[in-house]
Write an enzyme that holds these catalytic residues in place. Structure first.
Site, short mmCIF file in Angstrom:
data_model
loop_
_atom_site.label_atom_id
_atom_site.label_comp_id
_atom_site.label_asym_id
_atom_site.label_seq_id
_atom_site.Cartn_x
_atom_site.Cartn_y
_atom_site.Cartn_z
N GLY A 49 1.00 -1.17 0.16
CA GLY A 49 0.11 0.13 -0.12
C GLY A 49 0.83 1.21 0.04
N ARG A 95 9.89 -0.95 -4.79
CA ARG A 95 8.90 -0.99 -5.62
C ARG A 95 8.60 0.37 -6.27
NH1 ARG A 95 3.45 -3.26 -2.87
NH2 ARG A 95 3.30 -3.85 -5.22
N ASP A 243 -1.35 4.88 -6.36
CA ASP A 243 -0.08 4.63 -6.17
C ASP A 243 0.82 5.82 -6.66
OD1 ASP A 243 -1.04 2.04 -5.95
OD2 ASP A 243 0.87 1.78 -4.91
O1 MRU Z 1 0.63 -3.80 -4.53
P1 MRU Z 1 -0.06 -3.10 -3.31
O2 MRU Z 1 -0.91 -3.98 -2.54
O3 MRU Z 1 1.12 -2.56 -2.56
O4 MRU Z 1 -0.84 -2.12 -4.30
C1 MRU Z 1 -1.82 -1.20 -3.35
C2 MRU Z 1 -2.52 -0.08 -4.19
O5 MRU Z 1 -2.76 -0.38 -5.56
C3 MRU Z 1 -3.63 0.62 -3.39
O6 MRU Z 1 -4.67 0.88 -4.08
C4 MRU Z 1 -2.85 1.79 -3.26
O7 MRU Z 1 -1.43 1.53 -2.99
C5 MRU Z 1 -3.23 2.98 -2.54
S1 MRU Z 1 -3.09 2.48 -0.87
C6 MRU Z 1 -3.95 3.69 -0.11
#
Ligand code: MRU
Length: 353
Positions: A49, A95, A243
């Site tokens: 997240g 990431r 993101d």
């Molecule tokens: O791969 P992730 O689980 O880190 O991806 C998370 C998302 O795409 C969420 O929608 C995004 O980070 C927003 S979190 C408040």
């Protein structure tokens, strides 16, 4: 485990986080003592997240600063800054899509660099204080997003969401889930359709768990059911997190978000993106410039460690996609709701912060 959980925190010189790979079955706390361990936790999605990995990375910088301070002598400022710069590079590379990660490491490094002739201990102290501030501000921003976003929830309150943009993805309370929580707190009708979100199943495992903890009514659906429920008139609006939101308002979010936006557009359903200003990156002109993380195809060909595709089958795994701003009805930020055209308003939001 109850709903008053913490996603990431600093305790006795360690970065603590809940291993999100094991939820909802187990709530195991991972304790990181080195920047490499924090980087590993981010890479393997023990913590995930966008805002949450930003907070974890800021604390990872604090670990690096404290270690460097222990080994340094007074006057070793440059060595401290070199250590922090190296730590930032390690963390940022884990990431690439979520900009909150490099935003947070940059912010703590800049706070340390603003100090005048500091001791190594003063640098380490400042880095940790800045990490605490990032965590506290993120929580406050999520609540503000909730207050602004709740005004957009239609009277019947049937909201579809994707992935997990809840408390686990942030310092707490969430982004996309924040307006939903606020509506529930206010006693308004709310029912959440939760995409399971293949392949990591953040929706089925994390969002469903969070909503259940809050006793918010939900229906779990597989990702390919969204169009069916939209066509039947079951969905009043879509709210997702982000993101990275770039200068023209294009939005990178969990793979599958773009398909949802197209579906919402085809059915005349509002499509909202909830995100704090730490997710906004006006240095990139449009979504084509956003780096998209490619994860291991094994995460697609297997499920909970079990192969689900025949041996030898190749798979693709882009972890995010980009939704063009023309498909976004509004952005819900901590400063308020922004409607298109987004460009100038996004610039003002970031520059004015
Ligand atoms: O791969 P992730 O689980 O880190 O991806 C998370 C998302 O795409 C969420 O929608 C995004 O980070 C927003 S979190 C408040």
């Amino acid at each position: 485990m109850n709903s008053a959980f913490r996603t990431v925190w600093w305790e006795a010189g360690q970065v603590c986080l809940i291993d999100q790979r094991l939820l909802p079955d187990e709530a195991i706390v991972v304790r990181c003592t080195t920047v490499e361990e924090v980087a590993h936790a981010i890479r393997t999605m023990q913590i995930r997240g966008a805002p949450a990995i930003g907070c974890a990375a800021a604390y990872g910088m604090a670990l690096a600063a404290h270690r460097a301070a222990r080994e340094a002598t007074d006057g070793d400022q440059q060595r401290m800054y070199d250590h922090l710069t190296a730590a930032k590079m390690i963390l940022d590379s884990q990431r690439p899509t979520a900009v909150n990660l490099s935003w947070a490491t940059k912010r703590v490094l800049e706070a340390a660099r603003r100090l005048i002739n500091p001791s190594p201990e003063a640098i380490a102290h400042t880095v940790l204080e800045e990490a605490h501030a990032i965590l506290a501000e993120d929580l406050a921003m999520c609540h503000a997003i909730g207050r602004h976003g709740v005004t957009l929830i239609p009277p019947r309150g049937h909201v579809l969401t994707h992935c997990n943009a809840g408390g686990l993805a942030t310092a707490g309370y969430g982004t996309a889930l924040a307006p939903i929580r606020k509506a529930h707190e206010q006693g308004r009708p709310i029912h959440v359709y939760v995409d399971e979100t293949r392949p990591f199943l953040q929706g089925a495992r994390l969002t469903a768990w969070e909503l259940q903890q809050e006793r918010i009514p939900l229906t779990l659906i597989t990702d390919n059911m969204a169009g069916y429920f939209m066509k039947r008139g079951e969905i009043d609006c879509v709210i997702v997190g982000a993101d990275r939101i770039v200068a023209n308002g294009d939005v990178a979010n969990k793979i599958g978000t773009y398909s949802l936006a197209v579906l919402a557009h085809a059915h005349g359903i509002p499509f909202y993106v909830a995100a704090p200003s730490s997710t906004i990156d006006i240095s990139l002109p449009n979504g084509d410039a956003i780096p998209i993380e490619e994860r291991s195809p094994d995460e697609v060909t297997t499920c909970f460690g079990r192969r689900i595709a025949p041996e030898g089958v190749t798979a693709a795994h882009p972890a995010f996609d980009v939704t063009p701003s023309r498909l976004v009805t509004a952005l819900i930020t901590e400063r308020g709701v922004i409607y298109p055209p987004f460009g100038d308003q996004l610039r003002q939001l970031v520059v004015g912060s």
